[in-house]
Scaffold this motif. Sequence first.
Motif, mmCIF file in Angstrom:
data_model
loop_
_atom_site.group_PDB
_atom_site.id
_atom_site.type_symbol
_atom_site.label_atom_id
_atom_site.label_comp_id
_atom_site.label_asym_id
_atom_site.label_seq_id
_atom_site.Cartn_x
_atom_site.Cartn_y
_atom_site.Cartn_z
ATOM 1 N N GLU A 1 0.825 -1.130 -0.100
ATOM 2 C CA GLU A 1 -0.101 0.050 -0.101
ATOM 3 C C GLU A 1 0.914 1.275 0.003
ATOM 4 O OE1 GLU A 1 -2.649 -0.233 3.465
ATOM 5 O OE2 GLU A 1 -3.622 -1.963 2.319
ATOM 6 N N VAL A 2 1.884 1.298 0.940
ATOM 7 C CA VAL A 2 2.842 2.337 0.848
ATOM 8 C C VAL A 2 3.472 2.570 -0.416
ATOM 9 C CG1 VAL A 2 4.577 3.619 2.377
ATOM 10 C CG2 VAL A 2 2.945 1.915 3.524
ATOM 11 N N LYS A 3 3.894 1.540 -0.814
ATOM 12 C CA LYS A 3 4.696 1.762 -2.165
ATOM 13 C C LYS A 3 3.897 2.187 -3.274
ATOM 14 C CE LYS A 3 5.627 -2.076 -4.848
ATOM 15 N NZ LYS A 3 6.327 -3.453 -5.169
ATOM 16 N N GLY A 4 2.641 1.697 -3.482
ATOM 17 C CA GLY A 4 1.687 2.297 -4.344
ATOM 18 C C GLY A 4 1.612 3.786 -4.211
ATOM 19 N N ASP A 5 1.073 4.200 -2.989
ATOM 20 C CA ASP A 5 1.150 5.653 -2.719
ATOM 21 C C ASP A 5 2.425 6.304 -3.168
ATOM 22 O OD1 ASP A 5 -1.291 5.059 -2.007
ATOM 23 O OD2 ASP A 5 -0.958 5.185 0.294
ATOM 24 N N LEU A 6 3.506 5.735 -2.669
ATOM 25 C CA LEU A 6 4.646 6.603 -3.132
ATOM 26 C C LEU A 6 4.959 6.542 -4.791
ATOM 27 C CD1 LEU A 6 7.602 7.574 -2.362
ATOM 28 C CD2 LEU A 6 8.424 5.182 -2.400
ATOM 29 N N LEU A 7 4.747 5.697 -5.364
ATOM 30 C CA LEU A 7 4.720 5.957 -6.928
ATOM 31 C C LEU A 7 3.762 6.743 -7.394
ATOM 32 C CD1 LEU A 7 5.243 1.986 -7.387
ATOM 33 C CD2 LEU A 7 7.072 3.735 -7.742
ATOM 34 N N LYS A 8 2.585 6.680 -6.922
ATOM 35 C CA LYS A 8 1.673 7.788 -7.236
ATOM 36 C C LYS A 8 2.078 9.151 -6.898
ATOM 37 C CE LYS A 8 -2.725 6.479 -6.457
ATOM 38 N NZ LYS A 8 -4.086 6.390 -5.884
ATOM 39 N N MET A 9 2.604 9.362 -5.661
ATOM 40 C CA MET A 9 3.061 10.508 -5.352
ATOM 41 C C MET A 9 4.202 11.229 -6.360
ATOM 42 S SD MET A 9 5.051 11.600 -1.749
ATOM 43 C CE MET A 9 6.449 10.925 -2.592
ATOM 44 N N MET A 10 4.936 10.387 -6.669
ATOM 45 C CA MET A 10 6.081 10.716 -7.481
ATOM 46 C C MET A 10 5.546 11.104 -8.942
ATOM 47 S SD MET A 10 9.004 10.450 -6.054
ATOM 48 C CE MET A 10 10.241 10.540 -7.209
ATOM 49 N N ASP A 11 4.340 10.637 -9.263
ATOM 50 C CA ASP A 11 3.946 11.023 -10.798
ATOM 51 C C ASP A 11 3.073 12.361 -10.641
ATOM 52 O OD1 ASP A 11 4.787 8.818 -11.941
ATOM 53 O OD2 ASP A 11 2.941 7.628 -11.440
ATOM 54 N N HIS A 12 2.961 12.815 -9.469
ATOM 55 C CA HIS A 12 2.397 14.302 -9.216
ATOM 56 C C HIS A 12 3.230 15.382 -9.353
ATOM 57 C CE1 HIS A 12 -1.334 11.953 -8.123
ATOM 58 N NE2 HIS A 12 -1.915 13.058 -8.449
ATOM 59 N N GLY A 13 4.152 15.574 -10.378
ATOM 60 C CA GLY A 13 4.962 16.540 -10.539
ATOM 61 C C GLY A 13 6.294 16.633 -10.058
ATOM 62 N N LEU A 14 6.605 15.496 -9.086
ATOM 63 C CA LEU A 14 7.918 15.268 -8.353
ATOM 64 C C LEU A 14 9.194 14.739 -9.663
ATOM 65 C CD1 LEU A 14 6.720 13.956 -5.054
ATOM 66 C CD2 LEU A 14 7.636 16.275 -5.556
ATOM 67 N N ILE A 15 8.828 13.917 -10.380
ATOM 68 C CA ILE A 15 9.854 13.553 -11.254
ATOM 69 C C ILE A 15 10.315 14.606 -12.040
ATOM 70 C CG2 ILE A 15 10.060 11.880 -13.178
ATOM 71 C CD1 ILE A 15 8.505 10.018 -11.583
ATOM 72 N N GLN A 16 9.197 15.298 -12.708
ATOM 73 C CA GLN A 16 9.575 16.432 -13.431
ATOM 74 C C GLN A 16 10.404 17.546 -12.728
ATOM 75 O OE1 GLN A 16 6.488 15.204 -13.193
ATOM 76 N NE2 GLN A 16 6.003 14.274 -15.358
ATOM 77 N N SER A 17 9.866 17.672 -11.635
ATOM 78 C CA SER A 17 10.892 18.886 -10.845
ATOM 79 C C SER A 17 12.607 18.407 -10.711
ATOM 80 C CB SER A 17 10.373 19.171 -9.512
ATOM 81 O OG SER A 17 9.164 19.615 -9.739
ATOM 82 N N CYS A 18 12.239 17.039 -10.575
ATOM 83 C CA CYS A 18 13.768 16.405 -10.120
ATOM 84 C C CYS A 18 14.722 16.473 -11.537
ATOM 85 C CB CYS A 18 13.714 14.961 -9.647
ATOM 86 S SG CYS A 18 13.151 14.890 -8.142
ATOM 87 N N ARG A 19 13.806 15.965 -12.670
ATOM 88 C CA ARG A 19 14.574 16.240 -14.162
ATOM 89 C C ARG A 19 14.796 17.577 -14.275
ATOM 90 N NH1 ARG A 19 14.332 12.031 -17.526
ATOM 91 N NH2 ARG A 19 13.811 13.436 -19.356
ATOM 92 N N GLY A 20 14.149 18.336 -13.916
ATOM 93 C CA GLY A 20 14.571 19.795 -14.246
ATOM 94 C C GLY A 20 15.718 20.468 -13.370
ATOM 95 N N GLY A 21 15.942 19.707 -12.276
ATOM 96 C CA GLY A 21 17.207 20.307 -11.674
ATOM 97 C C GLY A 21 16.583 21.006 -10.157
ATOM 98 N N THR A 22 15.220 21.256 -9.985
ATOM 99 C CA THR A 22 15.047 22.242 -8.837
ATOM 100 C C THR A 22 14.976 21.331 -7.821
ATOM 101 O OG1 THR A 22 12.525 21.653 -9.478
ATOM 102 C CG2 THR A 22 13.954 23.697 -10.390
ATOM 103 N N VAL A 23 14.648 20.062 -7.629
ATOM 104 C CA VAL A 23 14.505 19.173 -6.592
ATOM 105 C C VAL A 23 15.719 18.165 -6.589
ATOM 106 C CG1 VAL A 23 12.812 17.771 -5.287
ATOM 107 C CG2 VAL A 23 12.092 19.521 -6.574
ATOM 108 N N LYS A 24 16.274 17.847 -5.464
ATOM 109 C CA LYS A 24 17.165 16.706 -5.157
ATOM 110 C C LYS A 24 16.447 15.816 -4.280
ATOM 111 C CE LYS A 24 20.349 18.603 -7.463
ATOM 112 N NZ LYS A 24 21.088 18.218 -8.720
ATOM 113 N N ILE A 25 16.790 14.286 -4.603
ATOM 114 C CA ILE A 25 16.223 13.330 -3.735
ATOM 115 C C ILE A 25 17.353 13.014 -2.940
ATOM 116 C CG2 ILE A 25 15.095 11.016 -4.108
ATOM 117 C CD1 ILE A 25 14.087 11.778 -6.517
ATOM 118 N N GLY A 26 17.172 12.605 -1.715
ATOM 119 C CA GLY A 26 18.104 11.894 -0.712
ATOM 120 C C GLY A 26 17.256 10.660 -0.178
ATOM 121 N N LEU A 27 18.068 9.461 -0.141
ATOM 122 C CA LEU A 27 17.677 8.419 0.583
ATOM 123 C C LEU A 27 18.183 8.170 1.845
ATOM 124 C CD1 LEU A 27 18.003 6.267 -2.587
ATOM 125 C CD2 LEU A 27 15.877 7.054 -1.853
ATOM 126 N N PHE A 28 17.241 8.335 2.797
ATOM 127 C CA PHE A 28 17.993 8.187 4.162
ATOM 128 C C PHE A 28 17.679 6.782 4.874
ATOM 129 C CE2 PHE A 28 16.603 8.653 9.058
ATOM 130 C CZ PHE A 28 17.784 8.832 9.199
#
Length: 293
Positions: A266-293
């Motif tokens: 369930e959490v994995k499905g919500d995470l993938l859906k969240m990433m599709d709401h503009g977060l991947i495009q922001s990361c590809r554009g260079g404005t957002v950086k992703i960190g794995l804690f």
Amino acid sequence: MADDLGDEWWTQGDNSGVSEVEEDTQPLAEEQPKKSPAKKRKGEKQVQDNTKKKKRKKTEKKECFITQERSEEKGDKESNKNKKRRKKKKTITDVLTSSEPVPGSPADLMSLLKSHHSQTRSVIEQEELMLSESCFLSSNDLTHSLSSYLKEVCPKWAKIQKQHTQTRSVVLLIVCGSALRTIDLIKQLIAFKGQAKVLKLFAKHIKVDEQIKLLSKGVTHIAVGTPGRICALLEKEGLTTQGLRYLVLDWNYRDQKHRRMVDIPEVKGDLLKMMDHGLIQSCRGGTVKIGLF
């Protein structure tokens, strides 16, 4: 005088002796007790009762043997069931407990996104949603606390938080798997946040509309929450990605069942859906950086 030879001696009075003998024998025969029909019935009943008791004893013995056989059969069946249970496939928790924890890497998230998009997107769309290694911050090597990790990846945090003035947006978004983990991470932020305002974003006891009001009223610098609630806020535009600069995923944390955030369907499905709401495009554009804690 002697009897005349011509007389028939057996017809004379001497027959009285024979009759006396016969009369003597008759009372002897009468003196023997005759069994009455009632006594005969009682005797027959006693014999029948004895035979019934014997039959019952035999059946009881047979039943004892049958119950023993049934108990043995039950024991065999239970042992077979236990064997079948032992032969069941290992669960995720069994695999994770037996394996040593390995820190997450950008390749793990990229492979997860690739497998997800391969089922729902075309080849051209998949290329547009691919992330490169330049989109990522340095990952946690399992030696950092949350505050020490954020100090390493955000060395100019005091300056960045002062520059942030947008509502309905945050500078640092931390995503974790549960509400309890959200509260735990907020406590760990004390050494890092400084004067920054922190907001918790999860579904437990808090409605979406209330969180939208809180985000629109004032400036929020850090938000910590679950992917399901963050996805709902992005869909209703209560939260935007305009001022977002850091997206930190609580990747390496394991719950009581030794599951990571991406090990829970369930959490994995919500995470993938969240990433599709503009977060991947922001990361590809260079404005957002992703960190794995």
